[in-house]
Write a protein that holds these residues in place. Structure first.
Motif, PDB file in Angstrom:
ATOM      1  N   VAL A  30      48.723  29.871  31.635  1.00 56.24           N
ATOM      2  CA  VAL A  30      49.087  28.926  32.688  1.00 56.24           C
ATOM      3  C   VAL A  30      49.028  29.626  34.042  1.00 56.24           C
ATOM      4  O   VAL A  30      48.393  29.150  34.961  1.00 56.24           O
ATOM      5  N   ALA A  31      49.667  30.760  34.155  1.00 56.46           N
ATOM      6  CA  ALA A  31      49.730  31.508  35.410  1.00 56.46           C
ATOM      7  C   ALA A  31      48.563  32.503  35.447  1.00 56.46           C
ATOM      8  O   ALA A  31      48.610  33.553  34.808  1.00 56.46           O
ATOM      9  N   LEU A  32      47.514  32.160  36.194  1.00 61.40           N
ATOM     10  CA  LEU A  32      46.297  32.968  36.189  1.00 61.40           C
ATOM     11  C   LEU A  32      46.537  34.396  36.647  1.00 61.40           C
ATOM     12  O   LEU A  32      46.099  35.340  35.983  1.00 61.40           O
ATOM     13  N   TYR A  33      47.213  34.604  37.771  1.00 59.83           N
ATOM     14  CA  TYR A  33      47.376  35.958  38.288  1.00 59.83           C
ATOM     15  C   TYR A  33      48.157  36.831  37.313  1.00 59.83           C
ATOM     16  O   TYR A  33      47.832  37.998  37.118  1.00 59.83           O
ATOM     17  N   GLN A  34      49.175  36.278  36.688  1.00 60.95           N
ATOM     18  CA  GLN A  34      49.941  37.020  35.683  1.00 60.95           C
ATOM     19  C   GLN A  34      49.047  37.348  34.482  1.00 60.95           C
ATOM     20  O   GLN A  34      49.068  38.470  33.973  1.00 60.95           O
ATOM     21  N   PHE A  35      48.248  36.391  34.046  1.00 62.22           N
ATOM     22  CA  PHE A  35      47.322  36.610  32.933  1.00 62.22           C
ATOM     23  C   PHE A  35      46.324  37.719  33.272  1.00 62.22           C
ATOM     24  O   PHE A  35      46.063  38.597  32.450  1.00 62.22           O
ATOM     25  N   LEU A  36      45.761  37.695  34.484  1.00 63.07           N
ATOM     26  CA  LEU A  36      44.797  38.722  34.884  1.00 63.07           C
ATOM     27  C   LEU A  36      45.427  40.107  34.875  1.00 63.07           C
ATOM     28  O   LEU A  36      44.799  41.082  34.475  1.00 63.07           O
ATOM     29  N   GLU A  37      46.677  40.188  35.299  1.00 70.29           N
ATOM     30  CA  GLU A  37      47.367  41.471  35.315  1.00 70.29           C
ATOM     31  C   GLU A  37      47.636  41.967  33.890  1.00 70.29           C
ATOM     32  O   GLU A  37      47.349  43.118  33.556  1.00 70.29           O
ATOM     33  N   GLU A  38      48.172  41.078  33.046  1.00 75.06           N
ATOM     34  CA  GLU A  38      48.550  41.487  31.691  1.00 75.06           C
ATOM     35  C   GLU A  38      47.346  41.752  30.789  1.00 75.06           C
ATOM     36  O   GLU A  38      47.354  42.690  30.002  1.00 75.06           O
ATOM     37  N   LYS A  39      46.312  40.936  30.878  1.00 74.23           N
ATOM     38  CA  LYS A  39      45.179  41.034  29.946  1.00 74.23           C
ATOM     39  C   LYS A  39      44.090  41.981  30.439  1.00 74.23           C
ATOM     40  O   LYS A  39      43.455  42.674  29.655  1.00 74.23           O
ATOM     41  N   PHE A  40      43.861  42.003  31.764  1.00 73.37           N
ATOM     42  CA  PHE A  40      42.732  42.769  32.292  1.00 73.37           C
ATOM     43  C   PHE A  40      43.147  43.881  33.263  1.00 73.37           C
ATOM     44  O   PHE A  40      42.295  44.584  33.792  1.00 73.37           O
ATOM     45  N   GLY A  41      44.450  44.022  33.514  1.00 75.10           N
ATOM     46  CA  GLY A  41      44.923  45.067  34.411  1.00 75.10           C
ATOM     47  C   GLY A  41      44.583  44.825  35.870  1.00 75.10           C
ATOM     48  O   GLY A  41      44.625  45.751  36.669  1.00 75.10           O
ATOM     49  N   LEU A  42      44.231  43.587  36.236  1.00 69.33           N
ATOM     50  CA  LEU A  42      43.909  43.270  37.628  1.00 69.33           C
ATOM     51  C   LEU A  42      45.188  42.961  38.392  1.00 69.33           C
ATOM     52  O   LEU A  42      45.945  42.073  38.022  1.00 69.33           O
ATOM     53  N   GLN A  43      45.428  43.700  39.434  1.00 65.46           N
ATOM     54  CA  GLN A  43      46.614  43.511  40.256  1.00 65.46           C
ATOM     55  C   GLN A  43      46.208  42.814  41.548  1.00 65.46           C
ATOM     56  O   GLN A  43      45.078  42.942  42.006  1.00 65.46           O
ATOM     57  N   ILE A  44      47.144  42.125  42.143  1.00 64.36           N
ATOM     58  CA  ILE A  44      46.928  41.483  43.439  1.00 64.36           C
ATOM     59  C   ILE A  44      48.078  41.912  44.343  1.00 64.36           C
ATOM     60  O   ILE A  44      49.244  41.738  43.993  1.00 64.36           O
ATOM     61  N   ASP A  45      47.732  42.479  45.495  1.00 63.85           N
ATOM     62  CA  ASP A  45      48.781  42.888  46.426  1.00 63.85           C
ATOM     63  C   ASP A  45      48.653  42.212  47.787  1.00 63.85           C
ATOM     64  O   ASP A  45      49.463  42.448  48.681  1.00 63.85           O
ATOM     65  N   GLU A  46      47.649  41.335  47.924  1.00 59.92           N
ATOM     66  CA  GLU A  46      47.472  40.633  49.194  1.00 59.92           C
ATOM     67  C   GLU A  46      46.674  39.359  48.956  1.00 59.92           C
ATOM     68  O   GLU A  46      45.799  39.318  48.085  1.00 59.92           O
ATOM     69  N   THR A  47      46.995  38.329  49.707  1.00 64.38           N
ATOM     70  CA  THR A  47      46.194  37.106  49.699  1.00 64.38           C
ATOM     71  C   THR A  47      45.947  36.686  51.132  1.00 64.38           C
ATOM     72  O   THR A  47      46.755  36.949  52.018  1.00 64.38           O
ATOM     73  N   ARG A  48      44.810  36.046  51.344  1.00 60.55           N
ATOM     74  CA  ARG A  48      44.487  35.450  52.643  1.00 60.55           C
ATOM     75  C   ARG A  48      44.080  34.012  52.376  1.00 60.55           C
ATOM     76  O   ARG A  48      43.132  33.750  51.637  1.00 60.55           O
ATOM     77  N   ASP A  49      44.823  33.089  52.981  1.00 61.59           N
ATOM     78  CA  ASP A  49      44.590  31.666  52.766  1.00 61.59           C
ATOM     79  C   ASP A  49      44.068  31.009  54.037  1.00 61.59           C
ATOM     80  O   ASP A  49      44.495  31.344  55.139  1.00 61.59           O
ATOM     81  N   ARG A  50      43.170  30.065  53.842  1.00 61.40           N
ATOM     82  CA  ARG A  50      42.743  29.152  54.901  1.00 61.40           C
ATOM     83  C   ARG A  50      43.024  27.759  54.374  1.00 61.40           C
ATOM     84  O   ARG A  50      42.502  27.374  53.322  1.00 61.40           O
ATOM     85  N   ILE A  51      43.864  27.001  55.065  1.00 65.87           N
ATOM     86  CA  ILE A  51      44.303  25.689  54.592  1.00 65.87           C
ATOM     87  C   ILE A  51      43.756  24.622  55.528  1.00 65.87           C
ATOM     88  O   ILE A  51      43.860  24.737  56.749  1.00 65.87           O
TER      89      ILE A  51
END
Length: 121
Positions: free
Chosen positions: A45-66
């Motif tokens: 359900v939670a993509l970023y959590q899944f990416l971290e747990e399954k593939f070791g991909l971390q996210i420490d910054e986001t840039r949004d344009r709304i």
């Protein structure tokens, strides 16, 4: 910052609230970083959590344009609304892109709070 011709995985998701569709999401990630991700269809359900747990991909910054836009025919059929907020997000780990996300949200279901400190000179 992703070289042209690089294979990417496209993850399409539909988010529900009270059993009603509220968000359409497309996430793009270099396929080499998420090999065989298609084997996990409907398993997270939670993509970023899944990416971290399954593939070791971390996210420490986001840039949004709304922005706001009128729904396309497909978006209106799925979300049952005409006016949408659109979030174009790039996520990063140590200044390197992890994913590019295109999110379309029913405007009345989304709220943004923005804080600032100091001012640019």
């Amino acid at each position: 910052e992703i070289p042209e011709g690089t294979s990417v995985a496209r993850i399409q998701r539909l988010q529900l609230a009270d059993e009603e569709p509220v968000t359409l999401m497309e996430n793009y990630i270099e396929y080499a970083k998420v090999p065989d991700i298609e084997a996990y269809e409907n398993q997270f359900v939670a993509l970023y959590q899944f990416l971290e747990e399954k593939f070791g991909l971390q996210i420490d910054e986001t840039r949004d344009r709304i922005s706001a836009k009128s729904a396309t025919f497909m978006e209106a059929q799925v979300l049952k609304k005409d006016a949408l907020l659109v979030v174009h997000r790039v996520t990063y780990w140590q200044n390197r892109p992890v994913s590019i996300d295109h999110v379309r949200i029913i405007g009345s279901k989304y709220e943004v709070e923005i804080s600032g400190k100091g001012r640019s000179k």
